[in-house]
Design a protein around this motif. Structure first.
Motif, PDB file in Angstrom:
ATOM      1  N   HIS A   6       1.002  -1.260   0.208  1.00 15.36           N
ATOM      2  CA  HIS A   6       0.207  -0.029   0.161  1.00 15.36           C
ATOM      3  C   HIS A   6       0.946   1.286  -0.001  1.00 15.36           C
ATOM      4  O   HIS A   6       1.365   1.486   1.050  1.00 15.36           O
ATOM      5  N   ARG A   7       0.780   1.927  -0.961  1.00 14.82           N
ATOM      6  CA  ARG A   7       1.803   3.189  -1.444  1.00 14.82           C
ATOM      7  C   ARG A   7       3.174   2.844  -1.189  1.00 14.82           C
ATOM      8  O   ARG A   7       4.081   3.359  -0.658  1.00 14.82           O
ATOM      9  N   GLU A  33      -0.433  -1.111  -4.744  1.00 13.39           N
ATOM     10  CA  GLU A  33      -1.189   0.094  -4.697  1.00 13.39           C
ATOM     11  C   GLU A  33      -0.729   1.258  -4.732  1.00 13.39           C
ATOM     12  O   GLU A  33       0.276   1.650  -3.934  1.00 13.39           O
ATOM     13  N   ASP A  35      -1.373   5.920  -5.651  1.00 17.68           N
ATOM     14  CA  ASP A  35      -2.590   7.168  -5.678  1.00 17.68           C
ATOM     15  C   ASP A  35      -2.052   7.872  -6.838  1.00 17.68           C
ATOM     16  O   ASP A  35      -0.910   8.442  -6.998  1.00 17.68           O
ATOM     17  N   HIS A  48      -0.336  10.480  -2.302  1.00 13.82           N
ATOM     18  CA  HIS A  48      -1.805  10.397  -1.908  1.00 13.82           C
ATOM     19  C   HIS A  48      -2.684  11.459  -1.739  1.00 13.82           C
ATOM     20  O   HIS A  48      -3.684  11.508  -2.129  1.00 13.82           O
ATOM     21  N   GLU A 108      -5.007   3.874  -7.930  1.00 15.75           N
ATOM     22  CA  GLU A 108      -6.277   4.657  -7.295  1.00 15.75           C
ATOM     23  C   GLU A 108      -6.115   5.989  -7.756  1.00 15.75           C
ATOM     24  O   GLU A 108      -5.313   6.712  -7.616  1.00 15.75           O
ATOM     25  N   LYS A 110      -7.006   9.517  -7.850  1.00 11.04           N
ATOM     26  CA  LYS A 110      -7.840  10.552  -6.872  1.00 11.04           C
ATOM     27  C   LYS A 110      -8.189  11.828  -8.190  1.00 11.04           C
ATOM     28  O   LYS A 110      -7.405  12.650  -8.426  1.00 11.04           O
ATOM     29  N   PHE A 141     -12.412   6.843  -5.354  1.00 13.86           N
ATOM     30  CA  PHE A 141     -13.359   7.088  -4.404  1.00 13.86           C
ATOM     31  C   PHE A 141     -14.449   7.987  -5.192  1.00 13.86           C
ATOM     32  O   PHE A 141     -15.342   8.052  -4.671  1.00 13.86           O
ATOM     33  N   LEU A 161     -14.615   1.721  -4.829  1.00 16.36           N
ATOM     34  CA  LEU A 161     -13.775   1.817  -3.522  1.00 16.36           C
ATOM     35  C   LEU A 161     -15.072   2.505  -2.624  1.00 16.36           C
ATOM     36  O   LEU A 161     -15.680   3.637  -3.231  1.00 16.36           O
ATOM     37  N   TYR A 210      -8.558  -2.372   3.245  1.00 18.74           N
ATOM     38  CA  TYR A 210      -7.583  -1.417   3.588  1.00 18.74           C
ATOM     39  C   TYR A 210      -7.786  -0.789   4.928  1.00 18.74           C
ATOM     40  O   TYR A 210      -8.880  -0.966   5.447  1.00 18.74           O
ATOM     41  N   PHE A 230      -4.700  -4.497   1.551  1.00 12.13           N
ATOM     42  CA  PHE A 230      -3.695  -3.447   1.344  1.00 12.13           C
ATOM     43  C   PHE A 230      -2.927  -3.335   2.664  1.00 12.13           C
ATOM     44  O   PHE A 230      -3.599  -2.912   3.864  1.00 12.13           O
TER      45      PHE A 230
HETATM   46  O1  G3P Z   1      -7.102   1.799  -2.469  1.00 17.72           O
HETATM   47  C1  G3P Z   1      -7.204   1.515  -1.092  1.00 17.72           C
HETATM   48  C2  G3P Z   1      -6.892   2.465   0.015  1.00 17.72           C
HETATM   49  O2  G3P Z   1      -5.530   3.071  -0.301  1.00 17.72           O
HETATM   50  C3  G3P Z   1      -7.981   3.693  -0.076  1.00 17.72           C
HETATM   51  O3  G3P Z   1      -7.743   4.851   0.820  1.00 17.72           O
HETATM   52  O4  G3P Z   1      -7.198   6.832   1.460  1.00 17.72           O
HETATM   53  O5  G3P Z   1      -5.470   4.874   1.555  1.00 17.72           O
HETATM   54  O6  G3P Z   1      -6.204   6.167  -0.535  1.00 17.72           O
HETATM   55  P1  G3P Z   1      -6.444   5.607   1.024  1.00 17.72           P
END
Ligand code: G3P
Ligand code: CA
Length: 239
Positions: A6-7, A33, A35, A48, A108, A110, A141, A161, A210, A230
């Motif tokens: 995650h990131r 994953e 952003d 992010h 993802e 944004k 989202f 999401l 997540y 995640f």
């Molecule tokens: O994609 C899953 C998760 O990363 C979504 O929330 O705020 O961490 O981007 P966030």
């Protein structure tokens, strides 16, 4: 169960930086994953937040900066273990690091209120140019963004999401996810209970949760049949 960096390996290196992705690759990660945003001069970048307040202590928005301006800002400033300079990477650079070792890539996007008009076409073109559509999944989202991706590309794999979901909102959310042709449903750990996961699985969704940073939670996710988690720790199950 798939463990999704995650990131990047963001528990060990500043999130969404090349350092974080390089470390995740070194740790043997196969799923990632990240952003996606866009600079004022149209460069797709990985970060992010919409602005740099949390990561760099500067409230400036990515959309207001050229890539040249953005690249001079240290977005590792918030990472107390190692605040040495890291810039916001271009999406292309991140893919140079992770696309080959990855079996699964989650972009993802944004794009709340369509802040970056046309970003869907840019991302779709990039997937095609790199030949990575089959292992890529787009989530957002912003459900208008998912609808635009769907309109551009009928075969693209999409992930719904869930935002601020409660158990009562799960059924309407599933309906929206089906409408856009999502194959995945991603939701917060707060909602990850056996019954909810079973409902989603019955509808045919792959379910990813997540953000799972505790081993006990990861083991519970596996026991209730979650497809992926995640995690900021790609080695969470080995801890
Ligand atoms: O994609 C899953 C998760 O990363 C979504 O929330 O705020 O961490 O981007 P966030
Ligand atoms: Ca994300």
């Amino acid at each position: 169960m798939m463990i999704i960096s995650h990131r990047g390996a963001s528990g060990y290196a500043p999130e969404n930086t090349l350092k974080s992705f390089e470390l995740a690759v070194k740790m043997g990660s196969r799923a990632y994953e990240f952003d996606v945003h866009r600079t004022r001069d149209g460069v797709l970048v990985v970060h992010h937040d919409f602005d740099l307040k949390r990561t760099a202590g500067s409230p400036v928005r990515i959309a207001a900066l050229s890539y040249d301006e953005l690249s001079k800002i240290n977005v590792a400033a918030h990472f107390t273990q190692d605040p040495s300079f890291q810039r916001v990477p271009r999406l292309e650079e991140v893919l140079d690091v992770i696309a080959a070792p990855a079996e699964w890539l989650n972009f993802e996007v944004k794009n709340d209120d369509n802040l970056y008009p046309g970003i869907e076409a840019s991302v779709t073109d990039l997937l095609k140019a790199r030949g990575i559509e089959a292992k890529s999944l787009i989530s957002s989202f912003d459900h208008g963004t998912l609808r635009r991706f769907r309109a551009l590309s009928p075969g693209l794999r999409l992930g719904y999401l869930g935002h601020n979901l409660g158990t009562a909102l799960l059924l309407p959310a599933m309906k929206k996810a089906r409408e856009v042709g999502a194959v995945n449903f991603h939701m917060n750990l707060r909602l990850a209970f056996g019954l909810n996961v079973a409902k989603l699985k019955r509808e045919g969704f792959n379910v990813c949760i997540y953000t799972v940073n505790q081993k006990a939670d990861a083991l519970r996710m596996r026991s209730i049949g979650v497809d992926g988690i995640f995690s900021n720790y790609p080695d969470i199950l080995e801890k």
